[in-house]
Design a protein around this motif. Structure first.
Motif, PDB file in Angstrom:
ATOM      1  N   LEU A  95       0.832  -1.197   0.000  1.00 50.95           N
ATOM      2  CA  LEU A  95       0.000   0.000   0.000  1.00 50.95           C
ATOM      3  C   LEU A  95       0.868   1.249   0.000  1.00 50.95           C
ATOM      4  CD1 LEU A  95      -2.805  -0.819   2.598  1.00 50.95           C
ATOM      5  CD2 LEU A  95      -2.754  -1.290   0.149  1.00 50.95           C
ATOM      6  N   MET A  96       0.359   2.313  -0.607  1.00 49.29           N
ATOM      7  CA  MET A  96       1.026   3.600  -0.518  1.00 49.29           C
ATOM      8  C   MET A  96       0.824   4.153   0.892  1.00 49.29           C
ATOM      9  SD  MET A  96       2.384   4.041  -3.485  1.00 49.29           S
ATOM     10  CE  MET A  96       2.814   5.784  -3.640  1.00 49.29           C
ATOM     11  N   PRO A  97       1.788   4.897   1.414  1.00 51.36           N
ATOM     12  CA  PRO A  97       1.630   5.477   2.755  1.00 51.36           C
ATOM     13  C   PRO A  97       0.366   6.327   2.834  1.00 51.36           C
ATOM     14  CG  PRO A  97       3.891   5.719   1.986  1.00 51.36           C
ATOM     15  CD  PRO A  97       3.103   5.215   0.816  1.00 51.36           C
ATOM     16  N   GLY A  98      -0.462   6.057   3.836  1.00 53.26           N
ATOM     17  CA  GLY A  98      -1.691   6.811   4.041  1.00 53.26           C
ATOM     18  C   GLY A  98      -2.915   6.206   3.389  1.00 53.26           C
ATOM     19  N   ALA A  99      -2.741   5.181   2.547  1.00 50.97           N
ATOM     20  CA  ALA A  99      -3.878   4.604   1.818  1.00 50.97           C
ATOM     21  C   ALA A  99      -4.868   3.930   2.755  1.00 50.97           C
ATOM     22  CB  ALA A  99      -3.386   3.612   0.773  1.00 50.97           C
ATOM     23  N   ALA A 100      -4.372   3.088   3.658  1.00 50.55           N
ATOM     24  CA  ALA A 100      -5.270   2.363   4.565  1.00 50.55           C
ATOM     25  C   ALA A 100      -6.054   3.332   5.443  1.00 50.55           C
ATOM     26  CB  ALA A 100      -4.472   1.386   5.419  1.00 50.55           C
ATOM     27  N   ARG A 101      -5.379   4.358   5.938  1.00 49.36           N
ATOM     28  CA  ARG A 101      -6.060   5.346   6.794  1.00 49.36           C
ATOM     29  C   ARG A 101      -7.136   6.089   6.033  1.00 49.36           C
ATOM     30  NH1 ARG A 101      -6.045  10.108   6.213  1.00 49.36           N
ATOM     31  NH2 ARG A 101      -4.164  10.071   4.923  1.00 49.36           N
ATOM     32  N   LEU A 102      -6.825   6.517   4.797  1.00 54.33           N
ATOM     33  CA  LEU A 102      -7.789   7.265   4.009  1.00 54.33           C
ATOM     34  C   LEU A 102      -9.017   6.414   3.694  1.00 54.33           C
ATOM     35  CD1 LEU A 102      -8.650   9.757   2.420  1.00 54.33           C
ATOM     36  CD2 LEU A 102      -7.327   8.899   0.474  1.00 54.33           C
ATOM     37  N   LEU A 103      -8.805   5.165   3.280  1.00 53.07           N
ATOM     38  CA  LEU A 103      -9.929   4.288   2.975  1.00 53.07           C
ATOM     39  C   LEU A 103     -10.794   4.053   4.211  1.00 53.07           C
ATOM     40  CD1 LEU A 103      -8.223   1.630   0.674  1.00 53.07           C
ATOM     41  CD2 LEU A 103      -9.879   3.371  -0.006  1.00 53.07           C
ATOM     42  N   ALA A 104     -10.153   3.876   5.358  1.00 49.89           N
ATOM     43  CA  ALA A 104     -10.902   3.652   6.596  1.00 49.89           C
ATOM     44  C   ALA A 104     -11.727   4.880   6.963  1.00 49.89           C
ATOM     45  CB  ALA A 104      -9.939   3.293   7.727  1.00 49.89           C
TER      46      ALA A 104
END
Length: 233
Positions: A102-111
């Protein structure tokens, strides 16, 4: 992946300037732009050709048929676009089967988008077989729909994929925030009338007009995406 939007999801957009978020995949949510270049190099090595690094910026972010046609002409390889497309997908799929970074910040943004029930679509020039595998890693629950490059008559840089995604989410393109990493994707989103934030992955993208350029997804959250729409409406 579903191409319909539950009524409950669509209703969350009402009363807000931002109606939907449309996300590119390769190089934006997942760190796979390099995977595609590796797949291209491997495929052409097997055909007896070495790719020039300067060609990387030419093929990044565009439809696979365009990239394949360019590389065939540049190398003189004895293969058709259709044959090369299958080979490239095979090589790429072998790479993502070992994991999708994942790109940095992707998981947080999707959540965050999911927590606030923001209608979200994945819009990619990659083919359906690739998208479905990557979405399985990202979490299919994060996307109300996905648009694949081999399922539209004209993919990026044409506006069609983003227009289809906006329509599928019941949103006006001008009230959709798009996150893209390449000039090709940015051109498609802007031509559709969407509000764009660019996060360049391989080649630089100029900040002009209503386009915002940032260094990473870690600089983007829901509040930031809302300002993209309110800034121009």
């Amino acid at each position: 992946m579903t191409s319909t939007v539950p009524t409950a999801i669509t209703r969350t957009a009402e009363g807000s300037a931002l109606q939907a978020v449309l996300l590119d995949m390769d190089g934006t949510l997942v760190d796979t732009e390099g995977f595609w270049w590796d797949a291209e190099r491997e495929a052409f090595a097997a055909l007896g050709h070495v790719l020039d690094e300067a060609w990387r910026d030419v093929v990044v972010g565009g439809p696979m048929t365009r990239s394949a046609a360019f590389l065939i002409e540049a190398t003189g390889a004895d293969i058709t676009v259709a044959e090369l497309t299958v080979l490239l997908n095979d090589h790429f799929e072998a790479r993502i089967s070992r994991g999708v970074p994942l790109m940095p910040g992707a998981a947080r943004l999707l959540a965050e988008l999911a927590a606030h029930r923001i209608p979200t679509a994945l819009v990619s020039a990659s083919h359906r077989r690739i998208i479905d595998k990557i979405v399985a890693s990202l979490g299919p629950e994060h996307f109300a729909l996905t648009v694949a490059g081999d399922e539209v008559a004209r993919t990026k840089p044409y506006p069609d994929p983003y227009l289809i995604a906006a329509r599928g989410l019941g949103a006006e393109p001008s009230r959709c925030a798009v996150v893209e990493d390449t000039a090709t994707g940015v051109a498609a989103a802007e031509a559709a009338g969407c509000r764009v934030v660019a996060v360049p992955s391989v080649a630089p993208i100029e900040a002009v007009d209503n386009r915002v350029v940032v260094g990473s997804l870690e600089e983007i959250d829901l509040a930031f995406l809302r300002t993209l729409v309110t800034r121009v409406n």
